[in-house]
Design an enzyme around this catalytic site. Structure first.
Site, short mmCIF file in Angstrom:
data_model
loop_
_atom_site.label_atom_id
_atom_site.label_comp_id
_atom_site.label_asym_id
_atom_site.label_seq_id
_atom_site.Cartn_x
_atom_site.Cartn_y
_atom_site.Cartn_z
N SER A 65 29.81 45.53 34.63
CA SER A 65 28.35 45.45 34.43
C SER A 65 27.96 46.20 33.16
CB SER A 65 27.62 46.07 35.62
OG SER A 65 28.03 45.45 36.80
N GLY A 92 37.56 42.05 36.73
CA GLY A 92 38.22 43.36 36.87
C GLY A 92 37.80 44.01 38.17
N SER A 125 35.87 38.54 40.85
CA SER A 125 36.63 37.27 40.84
C SER A 125 38.13 37.55 40.94
CB SER A 125 36.27 36.42 39.62
OG SER A 125 36.20 37.16 38.44
N1 LIG Z 1 34.88 44.33 50.13
C1 LIG Z 1 34.44 44.45 48.88
N2 LIG Z 1 35.29 44.27 47.84
C2 LIG Z 1 34.83 44.38 46.57
N3 LIG Z 1 33.54 44.69 46.25
C3 LIG Z 1 32.67 44.88 47.26
C4 LIG Z 1 33.07 44.78 48.60
N4 LIG Z 1 32.01 45.02 49.39
C5 LIG Z 1 30.97 45.26 48.58
N5 LIG Z 1 31.35 45.18 47.29
C6 LIG Z 1 30.42 45.30 46.16
O1 LIG Z 1 30.26 43.97 45.69
C7 LIG Z 1 30.47 43.89 44.29
C8 LIG Z 1 31.43 42.75 43.95
O2 LIG Z 1 30.79 41.52 44.06
P1 LIG Z 1 31.41 40.27 43.34
O3 LIG Z 1 30.47 39.14 43.61
O4 LIG Z 1 31.67 40.61 41.93
O5 LIG Z 1 32.80 40.06 44.11
S1 LIG Z 1 33.75 38.78 44.16
O6 LIG Z 1 33.87 38.27 42.78
O7 LIG Z 1 33.14 37.79 45.05
O8 LIG Z 1 35.03 39.26 44.68
C9 LIG Z 1 31.11 45.19 43.87
O9 LIG Z 1 30.43 45.52 42.68
P2 LIG Z 1 31.16 46.05 41.35
O10 LIG Z 1 31.49 47.47 41.66
O11 LIG Z 1 30.10 45.90 40.31
O12 LIG Z 1 32.37 45.22 41.06
C10 LIG Z 1 30.81 46.16 45.02
O13 LIG Z 1 29.68 46.93 44.68
N1 LIG Z 2 34.09 51.98 28.72
C1 LIG Z 2 33.81 52.91 29.65
N2 LIG Z 2 34.30 54.17 29.52
C2 LIG Z 2 34.03 55.12 30.44
N3 LIG Z 2 33.27 54.92 31.55
C3 LIG Z 2 32.77 53.68 31.72
C4 LIG Z 2 33.01 52.62 30.79
N4 LIG Z 2 32.38 51.51 31.23
C5 LIG Z 2 31.78 51.87 32.39
N5 LIG Z 2 31.99 53.16 32.69
C6 LIG Z 2 31.50 53.87 33.87
O1 LIG Z 2 32.27 53.40 34.97
C7 LIG Z 2 31.44 53.25 36.12
C8 LIG Z 2 31.56 51.81 36.62
O2 LIG Z 2 30.96 50.94 35.67
P1 LIG Z 2 30.32 49.57 36.11
O3 LIG Z 2 29.86 48.91 34.86
O4 LIG Z 2 29.30 49.77 37.19
O5 LIG Z 2 31.60 48.83 36.71
P2 LIG Z 2 31.72 47.50 37.58
O6 LIG Z 2 30.54 46.64 37.26
O7 LIG Z 2 33.02 46.90 37.16
O8 LIG Z 2 31.74 47.97 39.00
C9 LIG Z 2 30.04 53.66 35.72
O9 LIG Z 2 29.85 55.01 36.12
C10 LIG Z 2 30.06 53.55 34.20
O10 LIG Z 2 29.18 54.46 33.60
#
Ligand SMILES: Nc1ncnc2c1ncn2[C@@H]1O[C@H](COP(=O)(O)OS(=O)(=O)O)[C@@H](OP(=O)(O)O)[C@H]1O
Ligand SMILES: Nc1ncnc2c1ncn2[C@@H]1O[C@H](COP(=O)(O)OP(=O)(O)O)[C@@H](O)[C@H]1O
Length: 207
Positions: free
Chosen positions: A44, A37, A111
């Protein structure tokens, strides 16, 4: 190409303790729960809630979170398309080892490309790769923006940010879709329960 095999003259060494034996010991079946997603969709949070829920039921889990694995094993990889593919390939291979160990491995990473996720699916026996799509609209993820990354991406300080100026391909037929729409807030624990019920029904919570 990453798929070119350079290791040659190698042979597989079998162990007398196999996956079956480890599963008997753990009273569970090894598998991979692959959470995909947008950034901010709650991957996370769901991974941790799910891990806690299963732990409380006496089940052994391990989380491979994209952000975390990029601190070590994958710290050499950027967010270019080929580096994302390698990030996912490596995590897919590590997840496969965890599943072989009998562990319920929870991989949570953006992903964004279908073919990279499908390649990880193909590493595992039928049924053992459980793809969970956190279907949360970009507007919701952007409003959350817990790390301020969307703000940076919008003003051009981060290039190639998923959902802004980089693609995200939603799964076409994954095992579980968890939707978070407008006012209907689904809590992380409700989402985790949906996944746990699926595991129960498919027999992964027993040997
Ligand atoms: N350009 C760009 N696009 C998307 N995300 C970015 C980017 N740069 C840094 N980040 C940070 O890296 C986290 C995503 O890493 P992933 O290893 O899950 O990405 S991927 O599956 O390789 O696309 C992602 O964490 P999540 O917010 O937990 O998804 C971001 O914090
Ligand atoms: N089911 C949910 N409902 C409302 N807020 C959520 C929910 N799951 C996560 N959040 C909030 O959304 C934000 C992003 O969550 P996080 O787990 O870090 O997302 P990701 O790992 O996809 O970047 C955080 O502030 C978290 O507290």
């Amino acid at each position: 190409m990453l798929t070119v095999r350079k290791s040659t003259n190698i042979a597989w060494h079998k162990s007398s303790v196999e996956k079956f034996d480890r599963q008997e010991l753990l009273q569970q079946k090894g598998c991979v729960i692959w959470i995909t997603g947008l950034s901010g969709s709650g991957k996370s949070t769901l991974a941790c809630t799910l891990s806690r829920g299963l732990h409380l039921r006496g089940k052994l889990t391990y989380i491979l979170d994209g952000d975390n694995v990029r601190h070590g094993l994958n710290s050499d990889l950027s967010f270019k398309v080929e580096d994302r593919a390698e990030n996912i390939r490596r995590i897919g291979e590590v997840a496969k080892l965890f599943a072989d160990a009998g562990i319920i491995c929870i991989a949570s990473l953006i992903s964004p490309y279908r073919k990279d996720r499908d390649a990880c699916r193909a590493l595992l026996p039928e049924g053992d790769f459980i793809e969970v799509f956190l279907d949360v609209p970009l507007q919701v993820c952007e409003a959350r923006d817990p790390k301020g990354l969307y703000k940076l991406a919008r003003c051009g300080k981060i290039k190639g940010f998923t959902g802004i100026d980089d693609p995200y391909e939603p799964p076409l037929n994954c095992e579980i879709v968890l939707q978070q729409k407008g006012g209907d807030c689904v809590s992380p624990s409700d989402m985790a329960e949906t996944v746990i019920s699926y595991l129960e029904e498919k027999g992964y919570l027993q040997a």
